[in-house]
Structure formats: C-alpha cells, structure tokens
Design an enzyme around this catalytic site. Structure first.
Site: not given
Ligand code: GLU
Length: 429
Positions: A119
C-alpha cells in the site's frame, strides 16, 4: 513455561482502539493462535517486509517548491508481487499504510490471487491541488520508487483520491525510465491504456456479489432487503447503484459531509447524478438529512460502510441495527466493536472478502496486460463472480469447521495460505 508468542504479542500490543495497524495485529494474533501457527512463521508474517518513506519535492503552480511525505509499504511477497493501492489524503500515516498493506496480503490470499500485499500513501490535500501539481507529485513519487515497483515486484492501483489518471501517470513515468511501455506496472488504468473492462466497478460489484450470498443465509431476496450505504465514491456509489439495479431497497447513502435517508427507498441513479452535479447532498429534496454517525444507526437489513476506517467502534457498535454488515471499506470496524456485533448476532462480511472485488479484477487486468489479450466485460464479471462466490463459500465452510465468526475465519484462511507458501519457500539467508 514461557510462551514466546504471547511475549511477542505483548511487545507489539497497543491500547489505541483506532490505530489501524494495532487493529490488524489484534485480529492476526487471534487467528494465528487459533490456527496454532508455528512461532517462527508468526514472527515473520506479523511484520511488513519493507517500509519505504520518500520526500517528494514538487514545484507548485505559484512557483515555490513544496515537499510532500510519501510511503510505500510492501507487507508480504510470499505468494507473488506486492499489490495494493495508493491513497492521497491529509491524514494518511505510516501506521495506516502499514495496516492497509497487511490487509492487502490477507485479502489477496482470501480470494486466492497470486499477489502479496502493499500500500502507498502521500500526505497531501488533493482537493486543494491543481491537476498539474498532482501530476508532478505523482511522477516524482513514482521516480523515487522506481527500483521497488514493477510488474513482478509491486503493482500499485487506485485507492482514496487516486484514479485512472493517476495510474496513467505512474505507468508513463515508469515506462519512460524502462524505455518501453510497461502496462502491467499498475492496475486500474484507463481501458485504452491496458486497463480492464469492469475494473472501475469491480469493488462495488464485489460488495453486491457477497451481499447476494449473505442474504440467502437469512432467507431474504433483494426485493425484500433494505440497505444503507456509507460513502458514494468508487465503492459506495457504484455498490449502491448495482444493488439498486438488482432490486434492493437502498434507503440511505452519504458522502464525507453527511447523508440522506428515505425509508421508502432512494432513486439511486438520480441521487448519484445529483451528487455528480452538486458535489453535495445538502439540498437534495424529499429526504431526511442525517449525519454520517446517525446514518450508521438506522435500522436496516444490510449496512455497507464503504468509506474509511474506524466507523464502527466500541462507542456506537451497540446501536448498529442491521442483520448483515458488508464492509466495502478497509477496516471500518474496530476489534472492540467486533465483539459487540458478534454478541448482537450481526453477520459480518469482512472487508478482506467484501471489498476484494477490486483487487480480483486488478489481477485480471495484470494477466490481460501480460498476455496482451483483453477480455470482454461479461467475461471479467463472470470470472469475478466465480471467484468471490467460491471465496465466500470457502470462508463460510472454514468458519463452521473451526466454529469461529466470519472475520476470524477470513484471517485464518488467509494466514494459513500465506504460512504454507512461506514454509515451502523457506527463509533465504
Ligand atoms: N485499493 C483497492 C483495495 O484496497 C484495490 C487494490 C488493488 O487493486 O491493487 O483493495
């Protein structure tokens, strides 16, 4: 006899109910204990692999240079490249990004896609920045992370306040350094640049799919099911729209400033069109205007918090009056609230399953980019539904077998999968 796992837990244990990393760790500890996780593996899996902090100088439109603080946490690589979004927000912190990166590891394992967790975040106020400033900030952040990201290393995606445009800038910056176009370095790109059909709607669609499965347990059908949605962005807005299209009675919805409620149901297409034009629900007619806090306490069959963390805590959990809690957001419920909801008999579709539709279609996007062959939308949606329904049932089965609630089952299932791969790979030294 000394219990090293308990010592380790005490060492990390905090007391702040709202610290997302502590909330994640508390659930991890419980699931690890119930699984009887090997102590060595426990120590490895409990912490992130890598935490990167960057300072990002950006020339602002006024001509001066501002320096922003950014993060990328790569939590776990045991099952594949790190995967997860990047959020832009004034209050994003390293602790939050750490928790979110771990949730990505468990989420990818729950839906069985071959990724680890990651993240990113930048502390900024995107609402007060011009498009040019956002572009320069995004490109410099990407350049700072250039050695750490890539289709086989770490694949970012959109999250709060980032979107297809942000992903296009990251993809372009990475490609300029690589001297050729590398579409698979990010997901959630514009369809014309190697994005996947259905990706934009995927998280909301995943919420719908899991809610469809959950209501069956209560003998409900969509037309007999009332829903309250917190949030009207990519998850809440699209989730509400898809539930409305399926025949659910969506009675309430909100944005950051507050919500609207009508016990007879809202016309969601109209509500969302109104919001797109006015960026506010303030003067929306023929509804009751409620605060975000009050919205959560309205009696309904399905409550879907689709905004941000720590919405249901020990302070309000007792007043939640839904049958099913569908966690479209990451970490909307604290561990203390979990206990209260469990005692009240509320069925929780845990975030790491409920909102996993986004990363599942991100996986499909990454596969399509690497094949250079793109699937029709119906195929994307069908494969998403297959994966989410299978995961929902696996989780329900796991919960029954181990006699635990669905959140604990989700963590146990995920930790078990990551532990197996970690054990098989061994520790490189
Ligand atoms: N931001 C989204 C989540 O929290 C998608 C993450 C992604 O597709 O890599 O799941």
């Amino acid at each position: 006899m000394a219990n090293p796992m308990a010592d380790e837990m005490r060492r990390f244990k905090g007391s702040d109910e709202k610290n997302p990393f502590e909330a994640m760790s508390e659930r991890f500890d419980r699931a690890a204990q119930l699984l009887g996780l090997d102590e060595d593996l426990y120590r490895v899996m409990r912490v992130p692999s890598r935490e990167i902090k960057v300072y990002i100088p950006v020339r602002m439109d006024t001509g001066h240079i501002e320096v922003f603080e950014g993060f990328r946490v790569q939590h776990n690589f045991a099952r594949g490249p790190a995967k997860g979004g990047i959020r832009y927000a004034p209050d994003v912190s390293l602790d939050e990004v750490k928790a979110l990166s771990a949730w990505m590891t468990w989420k990818c394992a729950v839906v069985n896609v071959p990724f680890g967790g990651g993240k990113g975040g930048i502390i900024c106020n995107p609402q007060q920045m011009s498009l040019g400033e956002l572009e320069r900030m995004t490109r410099r952040y990407t350049a700072e992370l250039i050695d750490f990201i890539g289709p086989d290393k770490d694949v970012p995606a959109p999250d709060m306040n980032t979107n297809e445009q942000t992903m296009a800038w990251i993809m372009d910056t990475f490609s300029m350094h690589a001297r050729h176009t590398v579409t698979a370095v990010v997901t959630g790109k514009p369809v014309a640049l190697g994005g996947s059909l259905g990706r934009r709607e995927a998280t909301g669609r995943g919420v719908l799919i899991t809610v469809n499965e959950a209501i069956k347990r209560f003998g409900l059908t969509p037309d007999k099911t009332s829903v309250i949605v917190q949030g009207s962005g990519n998850v809440g807005g699209i989730g509400a729209q898809l539930m409305y299209d399926t025949g659910y009675k969506v009675m309430g919805i909100s944005d950051v400033a507050g919500g609207i409620y009508n016990p007879n149901g809202l016309n969601i297409p109209h509500v969302l069109e109104y919001w797109a034009q006015n960026r506010s629900f303030d003067d929306y007619p023929d509804v009751e205007h409620v605060s975000n806090k009050d919205l959560l306490e309205i009696e309904c069959d399905v409550l879907a918090p689709c905004a941000t963390e720590n919405q249901i805590t020990s302070e309000n959990a007792d007043r939640i009056k839904c049958k099913i809690l569908a966690e479209g957001a990451n970490g909307p419920t604290t561990p203390k609230a979990d206990k209260i909801l469990h005692e009240k008999g509320i069925f929780v579709i845990p975030d790491i399953l409920c909102n996993a539709g986004g990363v599942t279609v991100s996986y499909f996007e990454w596969v399509q980019d690497r094949m250079g062959y793109f699937w029709p939308e119906a195929q994307v949606n069908e494969r998403l539904a297959d994966k989410m329904i299978a995961s929902f049932n696996e989780l329900a089965h796991f919960a029954e077998k181990h006699n635990v609630d669905s959140r604990t089952a989700a963590y146990m299932l995920a930790i078990d999968r990551v532990a197996y791969d970690t054990r098989m790979r061994g520790i490189y030294a």
